[in-house]
Design an enzyme around this catalytic site. Sequence first.
Site, mmCIF file in Angstrom:
data_model
loop_
_atom_site.group_PDB
_atom_site.id
_atom_site.type_symbol
_atom_site.label_atom_id
_atom_site.label_comp_id
_atom_site.label_asym_id
_atom_site.label_seq_id
_atom_site.Cartn_x
_atom_site.Cartn_y
_atom_site.Cartn_z
ATOM 1 C CB SER A 131 41.502 23.600 39.817
ATOM 2 O OG SER A 131 40.496 22.624 40.026
ATOM 3 C CE1 TYR A 144 37.796 27.122 38.038
ATOM 4 C CE2 TYR A 144 37.591 24.755 38.382
ATOM 5 C CZ TYR A 144 38.051 25.999 38.795
ATOM 6 O OH TYR A 144 38.770 26.102 39.974
#
Length: 247
Positions: A131, A144
């Site tokens: 990501s 995250y």
Amino acid sequence: MRKTAVVTGASSGIGEATARRLAAEGYDVVAGARRRDRLDKLAAEVPSIRPVTLDVTSQDSVDALVAGLERCDVLVNNAGGAYGMEPVAEGRMEDWQRMYDVNVLGSLRMSQALIPKLVESGDGVLVMLTSTAGHVAYEGGGGYVAAKHAQRSMAETLRLELVGQPVRMVEIAPGMVKTEGFAVTRFRGDESAAARVYQGVPDPLSSDDVADAIAWCVTRPAHVNIDRLVIRPRAQAAQHKVHRVSG
């Protein structure tokens, strides 16, 4: 002989779109995920997709999938997820543990289990879905961001360690993607909060956009390695800079 691709987290979102796209590219696709009912539906629609119940946080589950494989030419480590938006100082330990278990250790289990088959194929491709959160930190990213940075580092280390072997190591780092369930899970089922993430954003990326990028990387000639592909919608210039329109 047809090539085989293994896709984790294939019951929805980017994983499902990738399974469909690789099947269209001529691969036999082994689609792994926990939600077997959704996998069975997917396999009924696409005959070259084989559903396999998979929990990447379980070594036994990973081993069972690998035991049923004759070959593996492509591994797409897509299973992952984000849980919570609390600041680091208030983050829930169980959320951080879950994000690390799925994103990082899940990818590690799958990679360790299938690297021998990727090497044996003579032209293996290992795709790590990270990501942009693995490249730039942001408030509320917490666990995250940490997990995706770790996953990115794993990809970079693997590329160094596999040099000289017939395996390409590809990192795909998507920015804002509007996928089924991702934001809802992150906001603990609050659909209104999840919707605000994309509110006013013209054309965020779709799962198909990312699957298209994955398929392009995987289908390059054997001597061409796409080390890292960062893909964002045009409306997102950076993690903190997103164009939104009113109305």
